[in-house]
Design an enzyme around this catalytic site. Structure first.
Site, PDB file in Angstrom:
ATOM      1  N   SER A   1     -12.715 -22.053  34.911  1.00 15.54           N
ATOM      2  CA  SER A   1     -13.306 -23.380  35.077  1.00 15.54           C
ATOM      3  C   SER A   1     -12.781 -24.385  34.060  1.00 15.54           C
ATOM      4  CB  SER A   1     -14.825 -23.298  34.959  1.00 15.54           C
ATOM      5  OG  SER A   1     -15.364 -24.606  34.993  1.00 15.54           O
TER       6      SER A   1
ATOM      7  N   ASP B   1     -15.888 -13.525  30.790  1.00 18.05           N
ATOM      8  CA  ASP B   1     -15.846 -14.572  31.798  1.00 18.05           C
ATOM      9  C   ASP B   1     -17.124 -15.408  31.564  1.00 18.05           C
ATOM     10  OD1 ASP B   1     -15.216 -15.920  34.297  1.00 18.05           O
ATOM     11  OD2 ASP B   1     -16.874 -14.777  35.150  1.00 18.05           O
TER      12      ASP B   1
ATOM     13  N   ASN C   1     -14.410 -26.892  33.464  1.00 18.49           N
ATOM     14  CA  ASN C   1     -15.663 -27.391  32.876  1.00 18.49           C
ATOM     15  C   ASN C   1     -16.265 -26.397  31.878  1.00 18.49           C
ATOM     16  OD1 ASN C   1     -16.137 -29.922  34.509  1.00 18.49           O
ATOM     17  ND2 ASN C   1     -15.949 -28.441  36.164  1.00 18.49           N
TER      18      ASN C   1
ATOM     19  N   ASP D   1     -18.780 -18.119  34.154  1.00 15.38           N
ATOM     20  CA  ASP D   1     -19.630 -18.353  35.326  1.00 15.38           C
ATOM     21  C   ASP D   1     -20.055 -17.028  35.957  1.00 15.38           C
ATOM     22  OD1 ASP D   1     -19.320 -21.147  35.092  1.00 15.38           O
ATOM     23  OD2 ASP D   1     -17.445 -21.098  36.208  1.00 15.38           O
TER      24      ASP D   1
ATOM     25  N   GLY E   1     -15.144 -16.767  41.117  1.00 12.89           N
ATOM     26  CA  GLY E   1     -14.034 -16.534  40.187  1.00 12.89           C
ATOM     27  C   GLY E   1     -12.727 -17.206  40.583  1.00 12.89           C
TER      28      GLY E   1
ATOM     29  N   ARG F   1     -10.510 -24.080  41.496  1.00 13.05           N
ATOM     30  CA  ARG F   1     -11.023 -25.133  42.382  1.00 13.05           C
ATOM     31  C   ARG F   1     -10.168 -25.318  43.633  1.00 13.05           C
ATOM     32  NH1 ARG F   1     -11.708 -30.516  39.203  1.00 13.05           N
ATOM     33  NH2 ARG F   1     -12.569 -29.008  37.723  1.00 13.05           N
TER      34      ARG F   1
ATOM     35  N   ASP G   1     -17.555 -10.790  36.534  1.00 12.52           N
ATOM     36  CA  ASP G   1     -18.411 -10.610  37.717  1.00 12.52           C
ATOM     37  C   ASP G   1     -17.626 -10.814  39.011  1.00 12.52           C
ATOM     38  OD1 ASP G   1     -18.095 -13.432  37.418  1.00 12.52           O
ATOM     39  OD2 ASP G   1     -19.784 -13.718  38.778  1.00 12.52           O
TER      40      ASP G   1
HETATM   41  C1  BG6 Z   1     -14.820 -20.056  37.988  1.00 11.86           C
HETATM   42  C2  BG6 Z   1     -15.921 -20.008  39.030  1.00 11.86           C
HETATM   43  O1  BG6 Z   1     -15.316 -19.641  36.759  1.00 11.86           O
HETATM   44  O2  BG6 Z   1     -14.321 -21.386  37.848  1.00 11.86           O
HETATM   45  C3  BG6 Z   1     -15.415 -20.580  40.345  1.00 11.86           C
HETATM   46  O3  BG6 Z   1     -16.312 -18.664  39.216  1.00 11.86           O
HETATM   47  C4  BG6 Z   1     -14.851 -21.983  40.115  1.00 11.86           C
HETATM   48  O4  BG6 Z   1     -16.487 -20.616  41.268  1.00 11.86           O
HETATM   49  C5  BG6 Z   1     -13.774 -21.927  39.040  1.00 11.86           C
HETATM   50  O5  BG6 Z   1     -14.290 -22.483  41.331  1.00 11.86           O
HETATM   51  C6  BG6 Z   1     -13.175 -23.294  38.738  1.00 11.86           C
HETATM   52  O6  BG6 Z   1     -14.171 -24.125  38.208  1.00 11.86           O
HETATM   53  P1  BG6 Z   1     -13.988 -25.692  37.991  1.00 11.86           P
HETATM   54  O7  BG6 Z   1     -15.181 -26.083  37.156  1.00 11.86           O
HETATM   55  O8  BG6 Z   1     -12.692 -25.903  37.246  1.00 11.86           O
HETATM   56  O9  BG6 Z   1     -13.969 -26.326  39.332  1.00 11.86           O
HETATM   57 MG    MG Z   2     -17.390 -15.372  37.022  1.00 11.49          MG
END
Ligand code: BG6
Ligand code: MG
Length: 222
Positions: free
Chosen positions: A120, A13, A122, A15, A50, A53, A174
């Site tokens: 994510s 993972d 991102n 983040d 985790g 969004r 995590d």
């Molecule tokens: C996860 C994070 O990796 O990605 C979350 O732990 C987050 O907190 C999720 O909401 C989505 O991320 P993003 O960047 O697509 O908004």
């Molecule tokens: Mg994580």
């Protein structure tokens, strides 16, 4: 068959495992919550760890969801993301969590393929800023699957890209949703941090710095 020649792969993972972007996600959600006057704090934020969004916004709004239209909710997600995207511009290789770079390098030395599978959207810019793309054989991000963790889809796609059977993959997570996703994908899992969150994992360690190639091999072959 020796351990070194055994087929296995490691799926990280991102983040909260390789980098502390969990703090940036929190700060961006807190800013939105304050603006729209919805009660939120670090403790409530723990439930969002985790979670993708759209579902994070659902958890943040809770009983306040009815105050807002779907269009407003879409705009809230975009607003939170704009703040988050700005925050991750500051990320550089020094933000890799302690032990993360060394573990990725050790996996490469041992010829064990490594992937990142993150909810994510991102994830790629973050990995580029961390400077670890060259240590990864596959990356899967939240834009590539229809269903987020705790569904196993992200991890199964990462295993397929590594060319390693799910039963020989070890996930490092995590978040509770990520531990569940690994289990549903038929993978072993090492949980990082609080046992209240990741206690369902096969092993629990305080941080990525406590993970060795040997531990990953033991976990994959157990
Ligand atoms: C996860 C994070 O990796 O990605 C979350 O732990 C987050 O907190 C999720 O909401 C989505 O991320 P993003 O960047 O697509 O908004
Ligand atoms: Mg994580």
């Amino acid at each position: 068959m020796t351990l070194a020649s055994s087929v296995m792969g490691v799926i990280f993972d991102l983040d909260g495992v390789l980098v502390d972007t969990a703090e940036f996600h929190y700060l961006a959600w807190q800013q939105l919550a304050d603006r729209i006057r919805v009660p939120f704090d670090r403790q409530r934020n723990e439930a969002l760890r985790g979670v993708d969004r759209v579902n994070s916004l659902r958890l943040l709004l809770g009983a306040h969801a009815d105050r807002f239209t779907d269009a407003e909710k879409d705009a809230f997600c975009a607003e939170k993301n704009a703040v988050y995207v700005k925050l991750i511009e500051t990320i550089s290789p020094k933000d890799l969590l302690p032990g993360a770079g060394a573990l990725l390098a050790a996996l490469r030395e041992t010829a064990i393929p490594a992937a990142v599978a993150s909810s994510s959207k991102n994830a790629r810019p973050v990995l580029e800023r961390l400077g670890i793309m060259n240590l990864l054989q596959a990356v899967v991000d939240g834009s590539e699957v229809a269903v987020a963790k705790p569904a196993p889809d992200l991890f199964l796609l990462a295993a397929a890209r590594l060319g390693v059977p799910p039963a020989r993959c070890v996930v490092v997570e995590d978040a509770e949703a990520g531990v569940e996703a690994a289990g549903r994908g038929g993978m072993r899992c090492i949980g990082i941090g609080d046992a209240a969150r990741v206690g369902a994992a096969d092993r629990v360690v305080p941080s990525v710095a406590d993970i060795t190639v040997r531990l990953l091999q033991d976990c994959a072959l157990s």
